[in-house]
Design a protein around this motif. Sequence first.
Motif, PDB file in Angstrom:
ATOM      1  N   GLY A 501     -64.841 -11.441 105.927  1.00 57.91           N
ATOM      2  CA  GLY A 501     -63.620 -11.675 106.683  1.00 57.91           C
ATOM      3  C   GLY A 501     -62.435 -11.226 105.856  1.00 57.91           C
ATOM      4  N   ASP A 502     -61.500 -12.131 105.640  1.00 54.05           N
ATOM      5  CA  ASP A 502     -60.338 -11.818 104.811  1.00 54.05           C
ATOM      6  C   ASP A 502     -60.481 -12.360 103.389  1.00 54.05           C
ATOM      7  N   THR A 503     -61.644 -12.915 103.069  1.00 51.02           N
ATOM      8  CA  THR A 503     -61.840 -13.555 101.763  1.00 51.02           C
ATOM      9  C   THR A 503     -62.616 -12.641 100.827  1.00 51.02           C
ATOM     10  N   GLU A 504     -62.110 -12.485  99.625  1.00 52.20           N
ATOM     11  CA  GLU A 504     -62.786 -11.685  98.620  1.00 52.20           C
ATOM     12  C   GLU A 504     -63.600 -12.588  97.695  1.00 52.20           C
ATOM     13  N   TYR A 505     -64.802 -12.137  97.375  1.00 56.23           N
ATOM     14  CA  TYR A 505     -65.657 -12.836  96.419  1.00 56.23           C
ATOM     15  C   TYR A 505     -65.928 -11.881  95.261  1.00 56.23           C
ATOM     16  N   GLU A 506     -65.347 -12.196  94.106  1.00 59.29           N
ATOM     17  CA  GLU A 506     -65.564 -11.363  92.927  1.00 59.29           C
ATOM     18  C   GLU A 506     -66.666 -11.996  92.087  1.00 59.29           C
ATOM     19  N   SER A 559     -81.839 -20.379 103.017  1.00 57.80           N
ATOM     20  CA  SER A 559     -81.843 -21.672 103.703  1.00 57.80           C
ATOM     21  C   SER A 559     -80.457 -22.295 103.742  1.00 57.80           C
ATOM     22  N   LEU A 560     -79.527 -21.745 102.958  1.00 56.76           N
ATOM     23  CA  LEU A 560     -78.148 -22.255 102.945  1.00 56.76           C
ATOM     24  C   LEU A 560     -77.310 -21.656 104.066  1.00 56.76           C
ATOM     25  N   GLY A 561     -77.844 -20.637 104.753  1.00 55.80           N
ATOM     26  CA  GLY A 561     -77.117 -20.002 105.841  1.00 55.80           C
ATOM     27  C   GLY A 561     -76.952 -18.513 105.623  1.00 55.80           C
ATOM     28  N   PRO A 562     -76.828 -17.749 106.711  1.00 55.23           N
ATOM     29  CA  PRO A 562     -76.676 -16.296 106.606  1.00 55.23           C
ATOM     30  C   PRO A 562     -75.246 -15.897 106.248  1.00 55.23           C
ATOM     31  N   VAL A 563     -75.123 -14.824 105.471  1.00 52.08           N
ATOM     32  CA  VAL A 563     -73.808 -14.307 105.076  1.00 52.08           C
ATOM     33  C   VAL A 563     -73.860 -12.785 105.152  1.00 52.08           C
ATOM     34  N   ALA A 564     -72.834 -12.181 105.736  1.00 54.28           N
ATOM     35  CA  ALA A 564     -72.762 -10.719 105.844  1.00 54.28           C
ATOM     36  C   ALA A 564     -71.513 -10.235 105.122  1.00 54.28           C
ATOM     37  N   PHE A 565     -71.708  -9.510 104.019  1.00 54.97           N
ATOM     38  CA  PHE A 565     -70.609  -9.030 103.192  1.00 54.97           C
ATOM     39  C   PHE A 565     -70.361  -7.542 103.428  1.00 54.97           C
ATOM     40  N   THR A 566     -69.126  -7.150 103.130  1.00 56.47           N
ATOM     41  CA  THR A 566     -68.786  -5.739 102.974  1.00 56.47           C
ATOM     42  C   THR A 566     -68.476  -5.511 101.504  1.00 56.47           C
ATOM     43  N   ALA A 567     -69.162  -4.559 100.897  1.00 62.25           N
ATOM     44  CA  ALA A 567     -68.904  -4.265  99.486  1.00 62.25           C
ATOM     45  C   ALA A 567     -67.559  -3.559  99.353  1.00 62.25           C
ATOM     46  N   VAL A 568     -66.711  -4.058  98.469  1.00 61.25           N
ATOM     47  CA  VAL A 568     -65.391  -3.464  98.254  1.00 61.25           C
ATOM     48  C   VAL A 568     -65.524  -2.335  97.238  1.00 61.25           C
ATOM     49  N   PRO A 569     -65.100  -1.118  97.586  1.00 56.96           N
ATOM     50  CA  PRO A 569     -65.208  -0.012  96.624  1.00 56.96           C
ATOM     51  C   PRO A 569     -64.307  -0.250  95.419  1.00 56.96           C
ATOM     52  N   ARG A 570     -64.708   0.282  94.291  1.00 58.30           N
ATOM     53  CA  ARG A 570     -63.921   0.091  93.070  1.00 58.30           C
ATOM     54  C   ARG A 570     -62.568   0.779  93.169  1.00 58.30           C
ATOM     55  N   PHE A 571     -62.505   1.888  93.901  1.00 56.66           N
ATOM     56  CA  PHE A 571     -61.247   2.637  94.022  1.00 56.66           C
ATOM     57  C   PHE A 571     -60.934   2.812  95.502  1.00 56.66           C
ATOM     58  N   ALA A 572     -59.833   2.198  95.983  1.00 49.88           N
ATOM     59  CA  ALA A 572     -59.464   2.241  97.395  1.00 49.88           C
ATOM     60  C   ALA A 572     -58.852   3.583  97.758  1.00 49.88           C
ATOM     61  N   ASP A 573     -59.090   4.013  99.012  1.00 46.57           N
ATOM     62  CA  ASP A 573     -58.515   5.256  99.532  1.00 46.57           C
ATOM     63  C   ASP A 573     -57.146   4.940 100.133  1.00 46.57           C
ATOM     64  N   PRO A 574     -56.052   5.420  99.561  1.00 44.86           N
ATOM     65  CA  PRO A 574     -54.717   5.089 100.085  1.00 44.86           C
ATOM     66  C   PRO A 574     -54.493   5.622 101.491  1.00 44.86           C
ATOM     67  N   ASP A 575     -55.205   6.682 101.879  1.00 38.78           N
ATOM     68  CA  ASP A 575     -55.020   7.240 103.223  1.00 38.78           C
ATOM     69  C   ASP A 575     -55.606   6.339 104.306  1.00 38.78           C
ATOM     70  N   ALA A 576     -56.425   5.357 103.902  1.00 39.36           N
ATOM     71  CA  ALA A 576     -57.070   4.490 104.885  1.00 39.36           C
ATOM     72  C   ALA A 576     -56.158   3.351 105.327  1.00 39.36           C
ATOM     73  N   ALA A 577     -55.026   3.156 104.656  1.00 42.40           N
ATOM     74  CA  ALA A 577     -54.132   2.055 104.994  1.00 42.40           C
ATOM     75  C   ALA A 577     -53.438   2.303 106.328  1.00 42.40           C
TER      76      ALA A 577
END
Length: 656
Positions: A501-506, A559-577
Amino acid sequence: MIENLLVANRGEIALRVFRSCRDAGIGTVAVYSDADADSPHVTSADAAVRLPGNTPSETYLRSDLVIAAAVQAGADAVHPGYGFLSENAGFARAVREAGLTWVGPPPEAIETMGSKVESKRLMAEAGVPVLPELDPADVTEADLPVLVKASAGGGGRGMRVVRALAELTEAVASAQAEAASAFGDPTVFCERYLDSGRHIEVQVMADTHGTVWTVGERECSIQRRHQKVVEEAPSPLVDAAMREELFTAARTAAKAIDYVGAGTVEFLATDGGEFFFLEMNTRLQVEHPVTECTTGLDLVTSQLRVAEGERLPQEPPAIRGHAIEVRLYAEDPAAGWQPQSGTLHAFDVPGVVAEFTLPDRHGIRLDSGVVAGSVIGVHYDPMLAKVIAWGPDRPAAARALAGALARARIHGVTTNRELLVNVLRHPGFLAGDTDTAFFDRHGLDVLSAPLAGEDARALSALAAALADAAANRGQARVLGGLPSGWRNLPSAPQRKTYLLGDTEYEVAYRLGRSGLVAEGHENVELLEAAPDRVVLAVSGIRRTFSVGRHPGLVAVDSSLGPVAFTAVPRFADPDAALAAGSLVAPMPGTVLRVAVSEGDAVTAGEPLLWLEAMKMEHRVSAPADGVVAELPVVVGQQVELGTVLAVVSTNTEESA
């Protein structure tokens, strides 16, 4: 005798009918659109005929093409399934005129019940209690709230609740447009709306010799957008006296129109036991498996035998145990029930004892039109599967169904799985308090809450990072047997970031001589790490995490529940903003209507445009007061997920 049957439908219901045909030794013919070319129902049939095009109006709603396909493939009978042409009297007549057996009720019965207005008049004359019809033009403040309802069709389409007169005009127009798109008939009417009614329906089965069965009742009160989500048999509301009254009314309704075949008489009931006729669905219902489980009756086989002229036994089978069905949808309840599309990378429900047929013991039945690898498109209803639990009693069925859903592996699209599990485990549901206001009363924010808590999500992110590292080491050409990031001496930790979602997990961890050292997880020991499986000891408790790694997605099940993550790339593409104030398409679809132009001033919540996707309208509204700075789409344009539909600028100086 029927030798070769064409199912004029797709997906799950086509597969369901094929199953009964195979058991009976009847050949099967499928029809399919271009979008469904790889659908399981196509490969399951003995023969399949293409209907060129993608949309329902081009394909499954073309009676001429469907009948031509039946003739071409050598079919001698047609089963309509539900939806599409299943309640189209003209189609039923055309099937018969083509010399084919119609597995359904007489066209005259379909025609009579196809008009909600006419059917209510007829039922009132027969003595069945009804809610009076209201002309939208005559609705007054005293009539509110009212339900705007399509005269043709069902499935929750073409329906709107109106609580203020100022909303009536837009609700009628919107319902008419949706009804015209889904059923080819824009006619709508209004009726009194009961905020907390119970949706009770009676399954009927009638033969050509005058026998009319009432095969138990179902409760389908838990609904979203007037479309059923949870269904069960028998109803927790209905006692023996009420059941007899419901059965009498249902038999009266069926006999009043000389009904033949499987059908459902639907009622709206109050907690006090008062009930009113809503409509009669002249077809098999989506929720028919709960009746099959609790009676041992194969309703599709009964349809086929009735169509062949066989007599029903004098008495229907007795009720046994309790069954609950949920509709697993590709949708996001927390985001206004937005339909979802994409590739279903994994789909597995544990504990299944039967598929498309009667279970021989208590457990889970699965009726699904998709498999792992299926692409969920935008042209049809987003239902993935019906998951049904049959148990000795209601609590046992609810517990088994919730457990199976919670443990299911569903990767690739957002679904309503969490909502379904939370409903099945909710004290209100378990107490039988299941009226149509269930979602409003208990809150979607509560009912759609993730099954995995915050600690579980953090552990799942750690497992995802360790699985990813194991996959990388498995591909390494040098020292592949060493753990990822292993150091002989302490050094900087490995870092990976995941988005939920909007939460980052490092995740920050090191693997060294003393094993795993993960920041924030001092009580966690790594026992095993593979690309698809990680085993951790958490405060001495062993826990296994199954990790599915797909393009743009890391799905972690435990057993704790399903979680679906999106991996955050190390270097963001500025054109994607995206530009500030951008409104993007929440799903692929077609721009149906546009209410504004560039330069228009808008207020928060004001509709800007409407998208049509999965046979439903979706309104896109202004997020705040401002000015429409950009409007890059036009009516009729096909848009993909994430397409910018409009930009609303809240900087009045810039937009002046």
